[in-house]
Design an enzyme around this catalytic site. Structure first.
Site, PDB file in Angstrom:
ATOM      1  N   THR A  74      22.138  17.866 131.757  1.00 32.03           N
ATOM      2  CA  THR A  74      21.647  19.238 131.573  1.00 32.03           C
ATOM      3  C   THR A  74      20.190  19.198 131.106  1.00 32.03           C
ATOM      4  O   THR A  74      19.331  19.905 131.651  1.00 32.03           O
ATOM      5  CB  THR A  74      22.522  19.971 130.540  1.00 32.03           C
ATOM      6  OG1 THR A  74      23.849  20.058 131.079  1.00 32.03           O
ATOM      7  CG2 THR A  74      22.005  21.372 130.240  1.00 32.03           C
ATOM      8  N   ASN A 146      29.435  18.736 142.940  1.00 38.25           N
ATOM      9  CA  ASN A 146      30.505  18.457 141.977  1.00 38.25           C
ATOM     10  C   ASN A 146      31.832  19.104 142.345  1.00 38.25           C
ATOM     11  O   ASN A 146      32.880  18.653 141.923  1.00 38.25           O
ATOM     12  CB  ASN A 146      30.085  18.904 140.567  1.00 38.25           C
ATOM     13  CG  ASN A 146      29.438  20.267 140.532  1.00 38.25           C
ATOM     14  OD1 ASN A 146      28.503  20.542 141.287  1.00 38.25           O
ATOM     15  ND2 ASN A 146      29.937  21.139 139.685  1.00 38.25           N
ATOM     16  N   GLN A 174      26.963  13.302 140.321  1.00 34.70           N
ATOM     17  CA  GLN A 174      28.268  13.063 140.948  1.00 34.70           C
ATOM     18  C   GLN A 174      28.188  12.001 142.054  1.00 34.70           C
ATOM     19  O   GLN A 174      29.191  11.722 142.713  1.00 34.70           O
ATOM     20  CB  GLN A 174      28.823  14.371 141.527  1.00 34.70           C
ATOM     21  CG  GLN A 174      29.017  15.471 140.482  1.00 34.70           C
ATOM     22  CD  GLN A 174      30.197  15.226 139.543  1.00 34.70           C
ATOM     23  OE1 GLN A 174      30.991  14.300 139.729  1.00 34.70           O
ATOM     24  NE2 GLN A 174      30.320  16.056 138.521  1.00 34.70           N
ATOM     25  N   SER A 194      24.070  11.222 134.551  1.00 31.11           N
ATOM     26  CA  SER A 194      24.808  11.560 133.335  1.00 31.11           C
ATOM     27  C   SER A 194      25.781  10.428 133.006  1.00 31.11           C
ATOM     28  O   SER A 194      26.482   9.925 133.888  1.00 31.11           O
ATOM     29  CB  SER A 194      25.587  12.858 133.557  1.00 31.11           C
ATOM     30  OG  SER A 194      26.405  13.119 132.448  1.00 31.11           O
ATOM     31  N   HIS A 196      28.608  10.450 131.026  1.00 32.50           N
ATOM     32  CA  HIS A 196      30.063  10.663 130.927  1.00 32.50           C
ATOM     33  C   HIS A 196      30.740  10.876 132.271  1.00 32.50           C
ATOM     34  O   HIS A 196      31.959  10.953 132.345  1.00 32.50           O
ATOM     35  CB  HIS A 196      30.402  11.789 129.938  1.00 32.50           C
ATOM     36  CG  HIS A 196      30.029  13.170 130.366  1.00 32.50           C
ATOM     37  ND1 HIS A 196      30.966  14.121 130.701  1.00 32.50           N
ATOM     38  CD2 HIS A 196      28.840  13.781 130.508  1.00 32.50           C
ATOM     39  CE1 HIS A 196      30.349  15.260 131.002  1.00 32.50           C
ATOM     40  NE2 HIS A 196      29.059  15.071 130.896  1.00 32.50           N
ATOM     41  N   THR A 232      14.558  10.363 118.271  1.00 30.73           N
ATOM     42  CA  THR A 232      15.171   9.036 118.156  1.00 30.73           C
ATOM     43  C   THR A 232      16.285   8.887 119.185  1.00 30.73           C
ATOM     44  O   THR A 232      17.148   9.753 119.306  1.00 30.73           O
ATOM     45  CB  THR A 232      15.744   8.848 116.725  1.00 30.73           C
ATOM     46  OG1 THR A 232      14.670   9.067 115.808  1.00 30.73           O
ATOM     47  CG2 THR A 232      16.329   7.469 116.529  1.00 30.73           C
ATOM     48  N   CYS A 319      33.822  29.596 134.244  1.00 25.54           N
ATOM     49  CA  CYS A 319      34.296  30.568 133.269  1.00 25.54           C
ATOM     50  C   CYS A 319      33.175  30.855 132.286  1.00 25.54           C
ATOM     51  O   CYS A 319      32.706  29.961 131.611  1.00 25.54           O
ATOM     52  CB  CYS A 319      35.496  29.997 132.532  1.00 25.54           C
ATOM     53  SG  CYS A 319      36.094  31.091 131.270  1.00 25.54           S
TER      54      CYS A 319
HETATM   55  N1  PMP Z   1      25.027  18.285 137.133  1.00 24.04           N
HETATM   56  C1  PMP Z   1      26.232  18.175 137.686  1.00 24.04           C
HETATM   57  C2  PMP Z   1      26.349  18.118 139.180  1.00 24.04           C
HETATM   58  C3  PMP Z   1      27.376  18.133 136.897  1.00 24.04           C
HETATM   59  O1  PMP Z   1      28.584  18.028 137.465  1.00 24.04           O
HETATM   60  C4  PMP Z   1      27.232  18.199 135.481  1.00 24.04           C
HETATM   61  C5  PMP Z   1      28.447  18.164 134.573  1.00 24.04           C
HETATM   62  N2  PMP Z   1      29.368  19.186 134.813  1.00 24.04           N
HETATM   63  C6  PMP Z   1      25.948  18.295 134.951  1.00 24.04           C
HETATM   64  C7  PMP Z   1      24.870  18.338 135.799  1.00 24.04           C
HETATM   65  C8  PMP Z   1      25.718  18.363 133.456  1.00 24.04           C
HETATM   66  O2  PMP Z   1      25.865  17.090 132.879  1.00 24.04           O
HETATM   67  P1  PMP Z   1      25.879  16.839 131.312  1.00 24.04           P
HETATM   68  O3  PMP Z   1      27.241  17.157 130.843  1.00 24.04           O
HETATM   69  O4  PMP Z   1      25.532  15.365 131.154  1.00 24.04           O
HETATM   70  O5  PMP Z   1      24.820  17.694 130.699  1.00 24.04           O
END
Ligand code: PMP
Length: 377
Positions: A74, A146, A174, A194, A196, A232, A319
């Site tokens: 993000t 996504n 993705q 990203s 996670h 940091t 949502c």
């Molecule tokens: N871009 C895409 C295509 C995503 O699927 C997501 C997560 N839903 C994000 C950006 C945002 O990632 P993060 O949770 O690391 O901010």
């Protein structure tokens, strides 16, 4: 109850290697490592940071110096869009209609690039937009969507953008670890990652810089990340991100093999509920994702019923403020409100087992029978 997790596109479970890498940082007794300090502990921190940077860089085929760590995708997406909006106020920004909200909602003056019914950026429409008066400074198109998993033709997008002198940003969140990524082959100037989504922890991501000479910066302060992102560094999360990047690159073949399970799953869904509609089925998709609709039944109803059966999947809708809106991705693809409001997404990943898919189909058949929506209804 054995719970089944099939929502990797939302967040992948932490890979054990990532957990170990994080614990190595967290468990240091004497100091939480600050990679900017000049003393021994700072140098140790710097080593961990730069090792992780190298691993993330390998995932996208760039030298480590081109990776700038951020708090997540993000932030990385916001950084690029805000930079061009602030520094080129008279130029246009073109964003594909199916982007994540962290690209779409950053500023309101952008223009949307339409997509085809299969969810691919319409290159003719992009060229028309690029050739209009006022010139575009930036084109932002994600590498993989996504919701649908559709793989965009980024080489085609970039070639057009180059022709008209625009920079290219791609949200590759993705795509990472699922398909080979090479920033120069893709022809993009900025790429977002990203942690996670690839089995690292949340709270870490990266903006990968091409060699176009622009350095988008959103957060100012200290000189961390060579001045490109102050603050940091979140070393435990970045160490986990690096470990996850390395393992997902090494095991990309396994990820691609998930495609046969996904295809079988879709056949089984159609067998159980023949009126289900599978989206983006005829274009190249990442192997782990399936988006489908069961017309006439809202995604929330199905989602909650499946959750009661112990199966966690996602809907294709966003949502916000308690109100569920139909998927903007499906809407951009021309789907009716009924189809867009009944979409469900299954996404597989590194720890998915074949038995998880059997469990899903059993739950699906049971839930649809209860709703009178199976083949005998
Ligand atoms: N871009 C895409 C295509 C995503 O699927 C997501 C997560 N839903 C994000 C950006 C945002 O990632 P993060 O949770 O690391 O901010």
């Amino acid at each position: 109850m054995d719970r089944i997790y099939l929502d990797y596109n939302a967040s992948a479970p932490l890979r054990p290697v990532a957990r170990r890498a994080m614990l190595e940082v967290l468990d240091r007794e004497r100091a939480t490592l600050n990679a900017s300090s000049v003393h021994y502990f700072g140098r140790e921190g710097r080593k961990i940071l730069e090792e992780a940077r190298g691993k993330v860089a390998s995932l996208v085929g760039v030298p480590a110096a081109q990776v700038v760590f951020a708090s997540g995708a993000t932030e990385a997406n916001n950084t690029v869009i805000q930079h061009f909006s602030r520094h080129y106020p008279l130029k246009r920004i073109l964003i594909s209609a199916i982007e994540h909200p962290s690209v779409l909602k950053v500023e309101s003056n952008h223009e949307l690039i339409p997509v085809t019914g299969e969810g691919l950026v319409d290159l003719d429409a992009l060229e028309n937009l690029l050739s209009e008066d006022g010139g575009a400074v930036l084109v932002s198109v994600m590498a993989v969507n996504n919701e649908t998993g559709a793989i965009q033709n980024l080489a085609g997008v970039s070639a057009l953008a180059r022709k008209y002198g625009a920079f290219v940003h791609s949200d590759a969140v993705q795509a990472a670890g699922r398909i080979p990524l090479n920033i120069s082959e893709m022809g993009v100037d900025f790429l977002t990652l990203s942690s996670h989504k690839i089995g690292g922890p949340p709270g870490a991501g990266a903006l990968v810089m091409g060699l176009c000479g622009e350095t988008p910066t959103l957060i100012f302060g200290g000189g961390q990340e060579r001045g490109a992102r102050a603050g940091t560094e979140n070393l435990p999360a970045i160490a986990g991100f690096g470990a996850a990047a390395q393992e997902s690159l090494e095991r990309m073949n396994h990820y691609q093999a998930l495609g046969s399970w996904r295809d079988r799953l879709e056949q089984d869904i159609l067998k159980a509920t023949p009126d289900a509609v599978i989206h983006a089925k005829d274009v190249a998709r990442v192997a782990n994702t399936s988006l489908f609709s069961l017309p006439g039944v809202s995604s929330e109803t199905l989602l909650m019923a499946l959750d009661l059966e112990g199966v966690a999947i996602s809907n294709g809708a966003a949502c916000s403020s308690g109100r569920v809106e139909p998927s903007h991705v499906l809407t951009a693809m021309g789907a009716s409100r009924e189809i867009a409001s009944s979409a469900l997404r299954i996404s597989l990943g590194w720890a998915t087992k074949e038995s998880d898919l059997t469990a899903f189909i059993n739950a699906w058949t049971k839930v649809c029978a209860r709703l009178n929506r199976n083949h005998s209804a």
